[in-house]
Design an enzyme around this catalytic site. Structure first.
Site, PDB file in Angstrom:
ATOM      1  N   GLY A  84     -22.104   5.822   2.939  1.00 27.30           N
ATOM      2  CA  GLY A  84     -21.111   6.273   1.959  1.00 27.30           C
ATOM      3  C   GLY A  84     -21.707   6.309   0.571  1.00 27.30           C
ATOM      4  N   LYS A 100       0.865  -1.193   0.000  1.00 27.13           N
ATOM      5  CA  LYS A 100       0.000   0.000   0.000  1.00 27.13           C
ATOM      6  C   LYS A 100       0.890   1.228   0.000  1.00 27.13           C
ATOM      7  CE  LYS A 100      -4.461   0.759   0.094  1.00 27.13           C
ATOM      8  NZ  LYS A 100      -5.530  -0.107  -0.419  1.00 27.13           N
ATOM      9  N   GLY A 102     -19.509   7.277  -2.230  1.00 27.02           N
ATOM     10  CA  GLY A 102     -18.349   7.517  -3.089  1.00 27.02           C
ATOM     11  C   GLY A 102     -18.266   6.403  -4.114  1.00 27.02           C
ATOM     12  N   ASN A 103     -17.070   6.067  -4.532  1.00 27.26           N
ATOM     13  CA  ASN A 103     -16.911   5.023  -5.553  1.00 27.26           C
ATOM     14  C   ASN A 103     -17.596   3.727  -5.126  1.00 27.26           C
ATOM     15  OD1 ASN A 103     -15.490   2.603  -6.708  1.00 27.26           O
ATOM     16  ND2 ASN A 103     -14.603   4.178  -8.004  1.00 27.26           N
ATOM     17  N   ALA A 104     -17.301   3.283  -3.905  1.00 23.70           N
ATOM     18  CA  ALA A 104     -17.836   1.998  -3.447  1.00 23.70           C
ATOM     19  C   ALA A 104     -19.359   2.079  -3.209  1.00 23.70           C
ATOM     20  CB  ALA A 104     -17.110   1.573  -2.173  1.00 23.70           C
TER      21      ALA A 104
HETATM   22  P1  NAD Z   1     -14.672   7.748  -1.760  1.00 24.07           P
HETATM   23  O1  NAD Z   1     -13.756   8.790  -1.275  1.00 24.07           O
HETATM   24  O2  NAD Z   1     -15.060   7.708  -3.204  1.00 24.07           O
HETATM   25  O3  NAD Z   1     -16.054   7.776  -0.922  1.00 24.07           O
HETATM   26  C1  NAD Z   1     -16.109   7.813   0.456  1.00 24.07           C
HETATM   27  C2  NAD Z   1     -17.539   8.136   0.888  1.00 24.07           C
HETATM   28  O4  NAD Z   1     -17.597   8.120   2.311  1.00 24.07           O
HETATM   29  C3  NAD Z   1     -18.024   9.503   0.462  1.00 24.07           C
HETATM   30  O5  NAD Z   1     -19.373   9.412   0.079  1.00 24.07           O
HETATM   31  C4  NAD Z   1     -17.899  10.337   1.737  1.00 24.07           C
HETATM   32  O6  NAD Z   1     -18.806  11.407   1.784  1.00 24.07           O
HETATM   33  C5  NAD Z   1     -18.229   9.291   2.771  1.00 24.07           C
HETATM   34  N1  NAD Z   1     -17.737   9.644   4.100  1.00 24.07           N
HETATM   35  C6  NAD Z   1     -16.586  10.262   4.433  1.00 24.07           C
HETATM   36  N2  NAD Z   1     -16.526  10.440   5.768  1.00 24.07           N
HETATM   37  C7  NAD Z   1     -17.659   9.904   6.280  1.00 24.07           C
HETATM   38  C8  NAD Z   1     -18.186   9.775   7.574  1.00 24.07           C
HETATM   39  N3  NAD Z   1     -17.532  10.264   8.641  1.00 24.07           N
HETATM   40  N4  NAD Z   1     -19.354   9.145   7.718  1.00 24.07           N
HETATM   41  C9  NAD Z   1     -20.018   8.673   6.646  1.00 24.07           C
HETATM   42  N5  NAD Z   1     -19.591   8.777   5.402  1.00 24.07           N
HETATM   43  C10 NAD Z   1     -18.428   9.386   5.221  1.00 24.07           C
HETATM   44  O7  NAD Z   1     -14.009   6.381  -1.332  1.00 24.07           O
HETATM   45  P2  NAD Z   1     -14.325   4.918  -1.884  1.00 24.07           P
HETATM   46  O8  NAD Z   1     -13.363   4.602  -2.959  1.00 24.07           O
HETATM   47  O9  NAD Z   1     -15.775   4.769  -2.103  1.00 24.07           O
HETATM   48  O10 NAD Z   1     -13.897   4.072  -0.613  1.00 24.07           O
HETATM   49  C11 NAD Z   1     -14.768   3.853   0.497  1.00 24.07           C
HETATM   50  C12 NAD Z   1     -14.221   2.716   1.313  1.00 24.07           C
HETATM   51  O11 NAD Z   1     -14.134   1.555   0.487  1.00 24.07           O
HETATM   52  C13 NAD Z   1     -12.809   2.946   1.876  1.00 24.07           C
HETATM   53  O12 NAD Z   1     -12.701   2.280   3.104  1.00 24.07           O
HETATM   54  C14 NAD Z   1     -11.930   2.264   0.844  1.00 24.07           C
HETATM   55  O13 NAD Z   1     -10.674   1.889   1.380  1.00 24.07           O
HETATM   56  C15 NAD Z   1     -12.806   1.073   0.512  1.00 24.07           C
HETATM   57  N6  NAD Z   1     -12.450   0.461  -0.760  1.00 24.07           N
HETATM   58  C16 NAD Z   1     -12.643   1.097  -1.945  1.00 24.07           C
HETATM   59  C17 NAD Z   1     -12.260   0.488  -3.116  1.00 24.07           C
HETATM   60  C18 NAD Z   1     -12.496   1.145  -4.443  1.00 24.07           C
HETATM   61  O14 NAD Z   1     -12.217   0.490  -5.468  1.00 24.07           O
HETATM   62  N7  NAD Z   1     -13.006   2.334  -4.514  1.00 24.07           N
HETATM   63  C19 NAD Z   1     -11.658  -0.777  -3.085  1.00 24.07           C
HETATM   64  C20 NAD Z   1     -11.491  -1.415  -1.862  1.00 24.07           C
HETATM   65  C21 NAD Z   1     -11.891  -0.781  -0.688  1.00 24.07           C
END
Ligand code: NAD
Length: 421
Positions: free
Chosen positions: A218, A106, A220-222
């Protein structure tokens, strides 16, 4: 006693617990408790306003017994070495559970990408690769996107690396845009993998997904893709969703397009009109069938685990459930599926991208999805079967313990075969 929420302490606790259950060799356990290599780099970047700023970056190679390191790069103002070490450990277990030929790694840079323009982000990304290029590569350690890093950033990093090496090295990084040979299906692969796990888990718990109520923390992407895919694949009823500003709830269900529109227009899902505003804490405690934490770590803890009402917790975020909460959920009969199983779709499709880059032969979207489904569904069943094997021997273990036992056994066996212990 308050819980220790330091991510690397949690990662070590989870390993220790599995090591004890499986009676892991002491030497193997000691190797696996610490990363193989930790690198900190400090490098200057000339910003577009003329200022020269020094940034701090990390790259951790946790273990490479089964193959080159693999893991994303995060850009975050609160990035810490402890978080990067924990995520590198979890990547090791993730690639091993999926049984793909990688170790775990990482990286991260302490920076605030929301305040940076594209020109500065490009300069920062290229400088990070110049600082680390001897330690990454398609047979050494392969980065990918993570929190606040994008396909465009991967393309800049690939270009910088190729310029330094004097040749195109497409397989040195994954999550690239399709124009520079990213993979079909990579952009929503994490959520898609999570949906395949959800399909299997719902069948296991005899829950009809068409009738189930789902809450997603959440957007975001996920979380965003989990919402749209759960609708598209299962016609599921998503009753709540949130972002960092708070959440929304409507028992009758939320409309994906309208939630997206509200988020785009107002900057928050709370701009959606036909729903009740709730806090992130309230979202977790809703009376739903499926809860999908898809935001940040340490959301379900000792102090709120007994208030969770969902039958399945699908950990799409990394580290959303603490070790103490894990036990409480298990004792309450809630099926809590661990992050390194549920969100492994991203790294599995990254693996496909690397295979395609190395072979110079590219797959169609259907092929990507069907191979992802095969791998991640197998991981789910391996986990549940291992849990059952232990139960048959009179040992109660959580799905996380079971997934750890599978992942750790494979890494330990590779280390043993190589003569590391
Ligand atoms: P992102 O930055 O696109 O989205 C994060 C989301 O969480 C946003 O909607 C944000 O507003 C919300 N958020 C932030 N702080 C918050 C809080 N205190 N309470 C509630 N919501 C809150 O990130 P992502 O890529 O969607 O990743 C989210 C999680 O999934 C992370 O833990 C990341 O490590 C994990 N993840 C993502 C991927 C990927 O491919 N995107 C892969 C594996 C794991």
């Amino acid at each position: 006693m308050p819980e220790n929420l330091d991510p690397f302490v949690i990662a070590q606790q989870q390993l220790d617990e599995a090591a004890e259950i499986m009676n892991l060799d002491k030497a193997a356990h000691a190797i696996l408790r610490e990363p193989k290599r930790v690198v900190e780099v400090n490098f200057p970047v000339r910003l577009s306003n003329g200022e020269v700023k020094t940034f701090k970056g990390f790259r951790v190679l946790y273990n490479d017994a089964r193959g080159p390191g693999k893991g994303g790069i995060r850009y975050h103002p609160q990035e810490t070495l402890s978080t990067v070490k924990a995520l590198a450990a979890w990547m090791t277990w993730k690639t091993s559970l999926a049984n793909i030929p990688y170790g775990g790694a990482k990286g991260g840079i302490i920076c605030d990408p929301k305040t940076m323009n594209d020109r500065d982000l490009e300069a920062l990304s290229r400088a990070y690769i110049r600082a680390l290029h001897d330690l990454v590569g398609d047979d050494v350690d392969i980065p990918a996107p993570d929190v606040y890093t994008t396909p465009q950033i991967m393309a800049w990093m690939f270009d910088e690396y190729s310029a330094l090496k004097g040749k195109n090295k497409f397989g040195m990084i994954t999550g690239k845009p399709l124009e520079v040979w990213g993979s079909e299906g990579r952009f929503d692969s994490t959520a898609m993998g999570g949906m395949y796990v959800l399909r299997e888990a719902a069948a296991y718990k005899k829950i009809d997904l068409k009738k189930a109520k789902i809450a997603i923390q959440g957007f975001g992407n996920a979380g965003n893709f989990a919402f749209s895919l759960a609708k598209k694949l299962f016609n599921a009823n998503i009753v709540a969703v949130s972002d960092s500003k708070g959440g929304i709830y409507n028992e009758k269900g939320l409309d994906y397009e309208k939630v997206k529109e509200a988020k785009d227009k107002t900057g928050s899902v709370q701009g959606y009109e036909d729903a009740q505003k709730i806090t992130n804490e309230e979202l977790l405690e809703l009376d739903v069938d499926i809860l999908i934490p898809a935001a940040i770590e340490n959301q379900i803890r000792q102090d709120n685990a007994d208030k969770i009402k969902a039958k399945i917790v699908l950990e799409l975020a990394n580290g959303p459930v603490t070790p103490a909460a894990d036990k409480i959920l298990y004792e309450r009969g809630i099926l809590d599926l661990p992050d390194f199983l549920v969100n492994s779709g991203g790294v599995i499709v990254s693996y496909f991208e690397w295979v395609q880059n190395i072979n110079g032969y590219y797959w169609k979207l259907d092929e990507v999805y069907s191979r992802l489904d095969e791998i991640i569904s197998r991981s789910f069943h391996d986990t549940m079967n291992t849990q059952k094997e232990y139960a048959d021997k009179g040992k109660k273990i959580t799905p996380r313990n079971a997934a750890y036992i599978i992942a750790v056994s494979r890494v330990a066996a590779a280390m043993k075969a190589r003569g590391w212990y």
